[in-house]
Design an enzyme around this catalytic site. Sequence first.
Site, PDB file in Angstrom:
ATOM      1  N   HIS A 292       1.265   1.202  26.882  1.00 50.42           N
ATOM      2  CA  HIS A 292       0.863   2.571  26.569  1.00 50.42           C
ATOM      3  C   HIS A 292       1.329   3.574  27.621  1.00 50.42           C
ATOM      4  O   HIS A 292       1.251   4.783  27.433  1.00 50.42           O
ATOM      5  CB  HIS A 292      -0.664   2.637  26.400  1.00 50.42           C
ATOM      6  CG  HIS A 292      -1.117   3.687  25.427  1.00 50.42           C
ATOM      7  ND1 HIS A 292      -0.453   4.887  25.277  1.00 50.42           N
ATOM      8  CD2 HIS A 292      -2.155   3.717  24.549  1.00 50.42           C
ATOM      9  CE1 HIS A 292      -1.083   5.613  24.359  1.00 50.42           C
ATOM     10  NE2 HIS A 292      -2.111   4.929  23.895  1.00 50.42           N
TER      11      HIS A 292
ATOM     12  N   ASP B 287       3.435   6.115  23.146  1.00 50.69           N
ATOM     13  CA  ASP B 287       2.173   6.586  22.577  1.00 50.69           C
ATOM     14  C   ASP B 287       2.045   6.063  21.161  1.00 50.69           C
ATOM     15  O   ASP B 287       2.981   5.506  20.600  1.00 50.69           O
ATOM     16  CB  ASP B 287       2.132   8.114  22.584  1.00 50.69           C
ATOM     17  CG  ASP B 287       2.027   8.646  24.011  1.00 50.69           C
ATOM     18  OD1 ASP B 287       1.504   7.916  24.869  1.00 50.69           O
ATOM     19  OD2 ASP B 287       2.490   9.765  24.244  1.00 50.69           O
TER      20      ASP B 287
END
Lengths: 327, 446
Positions: free
Chosen positions: B417, B421
């Site tokens: 992450h 995204d």
Amino acid sequence: MTIKTVLEAVHDAMQEEMRRDETVFVMGEDIGARGGVFLATEGFLQEFGENRVIDTPLAESSIAGVALGAAMHGMRPIAEIEFGDFIWPTINQIVGEAAKVRYGTKGKLNAPMVLRAPHGGGVRGALYHSQSVEAFFAHTPGLKVVTPSTPYDAKGLLKSAIRDDDPVIFLEHKRTYRLVRGEVPDDEYTLPIGKADLKREGSDVTIITYGLMLHHCLEAAETVEMDDIDVEVLDLRTVRPLDTDAILATTRKTGKVLIVHEDNKALGIGAEVSAIISENAFEYLDGPVARLAGPEIPAMPFAPPLEDMYMIDSEKIANSIRQLAEY
Amino acid sequence: MKIELPQVGESVTEGIIGKWLVAVGDKVEKYDPIVEVVTDKVAMELPSPVSGTLREIIALEGETIPMGGIIADIESENEEATPTNAKENQPDLEAHSKPGKEIGTTGILLKDVAPVGPTGSGGIIDSTSSQGDRDRKTRIIYSPAVMRLAEIHDVNLEMVTGSGRNGRVTKKDLQNFIDSEKTPVDSKNVDRDDKKSANTDSVPTENTYPNVLGNNEEKITLSPVRKIIASNMVKSATLIPQAWSLVEVDVNGLVELRNKVKDDFQKREKVNLTYLPFVLKAVSESLKEIPLLNSSWNEDSIILKHQINLGIAVAAPDGLVVPVIENADALSISGLAHKLDDLTTRAREGKLTVSDVQSGTFTVNNTGALGSIASQPLVNYPQAGIITTEAIVKRPVVVNDAIAIRSIMNICLSFDHRIIDGEQASGFNRSVKDRLESINLNTQIY
């Protein structure tokens, strides 16, 4: 505080002590009428007269011997050897006699004398005006050997040397005389002989040094800041007796020690410092104790490029720091 | 002759010693396998560089040795017998004096002694001494300061990554490691037991594992492969903040196509046509479309990889291995099937080489083969993502407002992450899904 040179600090220390104590006197080649070859005793003859400011013949053995005799009879002589390179004829008087006075007389006699000498290279002085002499005297129990590097230290330590009740060899680096300036308190102060001074705090690598090299080390420490190496610099100030506590404290802190001196490496001050560390702080070492010192050749070369090669500079020191930090 | 652990591949820095295939005293021929070595990429058998007799095993089974480290000593056939205490480089008076001659107060003149400068000290001339110097540099030696700190804080030094010369663990490395370990553990202790944390300096995480076996418990010693898998998983779980996403894919067209061509394919190509090559093709294409998934986190930057090298998770007998298909995007479905067959076969036989398992940029895991319909894989560190293909099951779904029976497969994506995204991750999943759903009887497999 006033900004002074090392030379001015030495001058002031002797002047103040001579004003304070009538038993203090100076003697040496050219120190009276000429005011000293470096002008360390400029104006002394006028102020103190020729009984306390004595121009001697060109005979170092007798300078040391006369000083020793006077010291054993209650005077506090400051004998100047014009250049450290000419100190060798004093060895018998100093190492053979002065160092043993107190011990040999069961403390009935002592020799409160100071033998001052400008020493060190980097001044285009070649074979006979560049020598480092500290290790020869530092080997001898019964002597103290002081090697200051700043005006503040030079003044405070010289005053202590003059007041010391035993012989002190006081070695002033020629190149620091007019090159190094620093603040000196206007008020009376002395500094203890045998105490090192932490000139820079850091956490990664310690440099242990003294004399002129201190200034190159501080410069190198700043250079390697860019490599993210945090360097601590310990100025020994006195090479006999060594400040074992300070040496071990900084070793335990960083675990990596580089010893820098201008004198050649083998059996020099660095060897002793290194041995103290491995004897007492082995389990704190994070790398080999490293030494950066003058080369093993008989004397300072005359040719300027060769002298530059001989002398330790901040670049060589920075490289050694990087190597040790990377280890 | 000292035997070093050779460099077996780029980015491989150490190996775990597996089973020794020869015993001390055994004769070995040059190129004979002498020991199993497991690296974080692959297991292999190390061939002997010389013919001779195994004199000493230096690295024991289970030990982690840096590349270049000494693992054994073989007395090669060409090598003359050296004194048994050659390990200590001390001149051996007896071996070098004339037999029978006594060493009196005059002493003896040592023969074959290399002078070392004007100090006159020397050692026995040893043809391997230059190698000896190399050994000293490459073998990991901890400094006294590091060993002392490690003991005080009870740190297993193998867990600490060294930044010093030749990977040496410096005091600073260890201090940083201790500091990073300390913070979370200490705060835990404060919650649990104030007194305890006040009394102990720091409590390393390892000590929180129970050391004593209970009555109905049994201890299984870790195999080298297990250790490496464990260490990689810890790296993935602790160093990468991972998020997860699942999409449902209608693979009716794919199933139809495969059913139609698989028998002919098998006859012609001599390999099975599974669903996996189709997925690999779709994943490669989608990585081209969204290149950010084909990258690595690099502390203050992201490294984009221009090659698409797909790692395939394979359950080998010893445990998980991940062979890599390099430039997967350049292969056809058929090409992928061949490559896949070769790699999985060799993985199961334990015959992968280091080059088979390095340089992966993204990983595909066919968890569906085990019957799973949804899984949450751990990203294969230092890659940015891993995708799983789940079991294809027939399910009633709504197609054009009518209920239909279709072949449905889930794909699950875990991703770093820090790099990606949800938007890119979902985009990637959708892209793979679209490619798989558009497969029909007209799709080319060559």
